[in-house]
Design a protein around this motif. Structure first.
Motif, mmCIF file in Angstrom:
data_model
loop_
_atom_site.group_PDB
_atom_site.id
_atom_site.type_symbol
_atom_site.label_atom_id
_atom_site.label_comp_id
_atom_site.label_asym_id
_atom_site.label_seq_id
_atom_site.Cartn_x
_atom_site.Cartn_y
_atom_site.Cartn_z
ATOM 1 N N ARG A 1 0.831 -1.216 0.000
ATOM 2 C CA ARG A 1 0.000 0.000 0.000
ATOM 3 C C ARG A 1 0.861 1.261 0.000
ATOM 4 O O ARG A 1 0.493 2.253 -0.603
ATOM 5 N N THR A 2 1.990 1.210 0.715
ATOM 6 C CA THR A 2 2.879 2.383 0.704
ATOM 7 C C THR A 2 3.371 2.654 -0.714
ATOM 8 O O THR A 2 3.384 3.798 -1.174
ATOM 9 N N ALA A 3 3.740 1.577 -1.404
ATOM 10 C CA ALA A 3 4.169 1.741 -2.792
ATOM 11 C C ALA A 3 3.043 2.319 -3.642
ATOM 12 O O ALA A 3 3.261 3.227 -4.458
ATOM 13 N N GLU A 4 1.824 1.826 -3.427
ATOM 14 C CA GLU A 4 0.689 2.319 -4.214
ATOM 15 C C GLU A 4 0.405 3.790 -3.933
ATOM 16 O O GLU A 4 0.228 4.592 -4.865
ATOM 17 N N VAL A 5 0.363 4.142 -2.636
ATOM 18 C CA VAL A 5 0.106 5.536 -2.264
ATOM 19 C C VAL A 5 1.192 6.441 -2.822
ATOM 20 O O VAL A 5 0.932 7.536 -3.315
ATOM 21 N N LEU A 6 2.416 5.948 -2.762
ATOM 22 C CA LEU A 6 3.531 6.722 -3.272
ATOM 23 C C LEU A 6 3.350 7.051 -4.750
ATOM 24 O O LEU A 6 3.667 8.153 -5.196
ATOM 25 N N MET A 7 2.808 6.099 -5.499
ATOM 26 C CA MET A 7 2.579 6.352 -6.931
ATOM 27 C C MET A 7 1.347 7.199 -7.169
ATOM 28 O O MET A 7 1.338 8.078 -8.039
ATOM 29 N N ALA A 8 0.296 6.943 -6.369
ATOM 30 C CA ALA A 8 -0.947 7.695 -6.550
ATOM 31 C C ALA A 8 -0.762 9.161 -6.175
ATOM 32 O O ALA A 8 -1.332 10.059 -6.796
ATOM 33 N N GLU A 9 0.052 9.407 -5.154
ATOM 34 C CA GLU A 9 0.298 10.779 -4.671
ATOM 35 C C GLU A 9 1.731 11.198 -4.972
ATOM 36 O O GLU A 9 2.350 11.943 -4.201
ATOM 37 N N LEU A 10 2.235 10.717 -6.106
ATOM 38 C CA LEU A 10 3.658 10.835 -6.417
ATOM 39 C C LEU A 10 4.294 12.197 -6.124
ATOM 40 O O LEU A 10 5.245 12.272 -5.346
ATOM 41 N N PRO A 11 3.779 13.306 -6.696
ATOM 42 C CA PRO A 11 4.496 14.574 -6.509
ATOM 43 C C PRO A 11 4.530 15.040 -5.061
ATOM 44 O O PRO A 11 5.522 15.633 -4.626
ATOM 45 N N TYR B 1 9.309 6.398 -11.359
ATOM 46 C CA TYR B 1 7.922 6.168 -11.791
ATOM 47 C C TYR B 1 7.291 7.447 -12.319
ATOM 48 O O TYR B 1 7.331 8.479 -11.669
ATOM 49 N N ARG B 2 6.740 7.361 -13.518
ATOM 50 C CA ARG B 2 6.040 8.504 -14.091
ATOM 51 C C ARG B 2 4.637 8.076 -14.475
ATOM 52 O O ARG B 2 4.465 7.170 -15.285
ATOM 53 N N PRO B 3 3.622 8.708 -13.899
ATOM 54 C CA PRO B 3 2.239 8.225 -14.017
ATOM 55 C C PRO B 3 1.574 8.625 -15.331
ATOM 56 O O PRO B 3 0.408 8.964 -15.344
ATOM 57 N N GLU B 4 2.329 8.545 -16.424
ATOM 58 C CA GLU B 4 1.777 8.976 -17.720
ATOM 59 C C GLU B 4 0.451 8.265 -17.994
ATOM 60 O O GLU B 4 -0.578 8.891 -18.190
ATOM 61 N N ARG B 5 0.504 6.943 -18.047
ATOM 62 C CA ARG B 5 -0.743 6.190 -18.227
ATOM 63 C C ARG B 5 -1.084 5.546 -16.890
ATOM 64 O O ARG B 5 -1.338 4.357 -16.818
ATOM 65 N N GLY B 6 -1.106 6.380 -15.861
ATOM 66 C CA GLY B 6 -1.101 5.878 -14.499
ATOM 67 C C GLY B 6 -2.407 5.246 -14.042
ATOM 68 O O GLY B 6 -3.079 5.759 -13.155
#
Lengths: 195, 195
Positions: free
Chosen positions: B92-102, B168-173
């Motif tokens: 979940r930490t990894a997921e949150v990190l990507m979802a709230e990346l900036p 990680y870049r959420p281009e097609r996130g």
DNA sequence: AGGGTAACCGAACGATCGGTCGGGACAAGA
DNA sequence: TCTTGTCCCGACCGATCGTTCGGTTACCCT
């Protein structure tokens, strides 16, 4: 031994101080005033030894890169099975990172705002790609588990290694202590990666 | 749904722009001039929406921390064997990190130069320590391999997760893409950590 | 139509930025 | 003793920093 005569600054001894402050406050967050306080000399005196703030950054980054690229030329990184070469590079990268901690830390935190920083980023990409090639070859030779994407594994591997700069503090920084950490890194990484 | 009317800025929509610039140039390397260019409004107009530069940082960091701490309250992070709770928190930490990346990226790059930044560091340590406690408990329950020091493993685990912000870049996130990466992280970490 | 206010602007503030300048102190070589 | 060069300094430079200020739009409510 050649050193212990100086009570005056050389570009290198000044760099030692500067790099430490850069890492504490961030490069952009560090003013020449901060450096002068930390070095114990006036702001203008700094310019007697180096051309300016950016040269200090360039020197620090160059030193970090020199040490990192030297790893790829070591015999154990050139000869043998790819997976073993990769493990050697992993271990040695972790060791170099700890031995040259403040310099590598600076390198890893560069943003690309100036020419110097963009050059640093480009050289870092070079290094990463050479290691990625090694990992790809190891995968092709069937020595890495197949259910993890190679590019993703490369990034996570580097992420793990590079994160050492976030917590390792070389207070009692013996060679043995560094080897112990590098051993743990390699163990954790390859116990998960090896077939 | 309430949103899509505004063609003018709100504190939150301005924050979206600011956080992006902060991450590109670094917080200290970003001037209010940079923000005004990126937002397409004048420098002084920014002060109509927020109190200043530091409030933007504080809002961004608070958002990241809220999402991270929320993970620890999820049922799967509270019930069950420690090693399973730990794996859930990792994923979940990894997921949150990507979802709230900036926002998380900004949090992870804080230096501690101001009160706001020191508050961020303190809260981060809180989070880390709670996860470390989880890992320690899992080790005590005999579910983690014994030949890796617990504190060291915690740090390397976080290092691996947090390094996601570096590439990680959420281009097609899509959500699926994020879950895939989180799955790879958990797999690599725990295939190495589990007994 | 008119009053209020949210959103914005250009100009300017004092402070600090990285960097320059002319010169003083001091030691070594002649 | 007189140069020469190293090492350092305080004073200052123009530029830029985050922020403030007075004022101008443009739209909503009555």
């Amino acid at each position: 031994m050649t050193m212990p005569k100086r009570d005056t600054y050389t570009p290198d001894s000044l760099l030692t101080v500067a790099v430490q402050v850069f890492n504490e406050r961030g490069y952009d967050g560090t003013s020449m005033e901060h450096l002068s306080k930390a070095a114990g000399i006036s702001k203008s005196s700094i310019y007697h030894h180096v051309r300016g703030k950016e040269e200090l950054l360039r020197r620090a980054i160059a030193r970090a890169l020199d040490h990192l690229f030297a790893i790829l030329d070591e015999p154990e990184a050139v000869n043998g099975r790819a997976v073993d070469r990769l493990e050697h590079v992993t271990r040695r990268t972790a060791e170099v990172l700890m031995a040259e901690l403040p310099y590598v830390t600076l390198l890893l935190r560069v943003h690309g705002n100036t020419d110097t920083e963009r050059w640093a980023l480009a050289r870092r990409r070079e290094f990463d790609q050479q290691v990625a090639a090694l990992l790809k070859q190891a995968a092709a030779e069937g020595d890495l588990r197949a259910d993890v994407d190679v590019r993703l594994a490369t990034r996570l591997l580097f992420g793990m290694i590079n994160s050492i700069v976030e917590w390792y503090r070389p207070e009692r920084g013996t060679l043995a202590a560094r080897e112990e950490v590098a051993e743990a890194v390699a163990k954790m990484a390859f116990a998960g990666l090896r077939v």
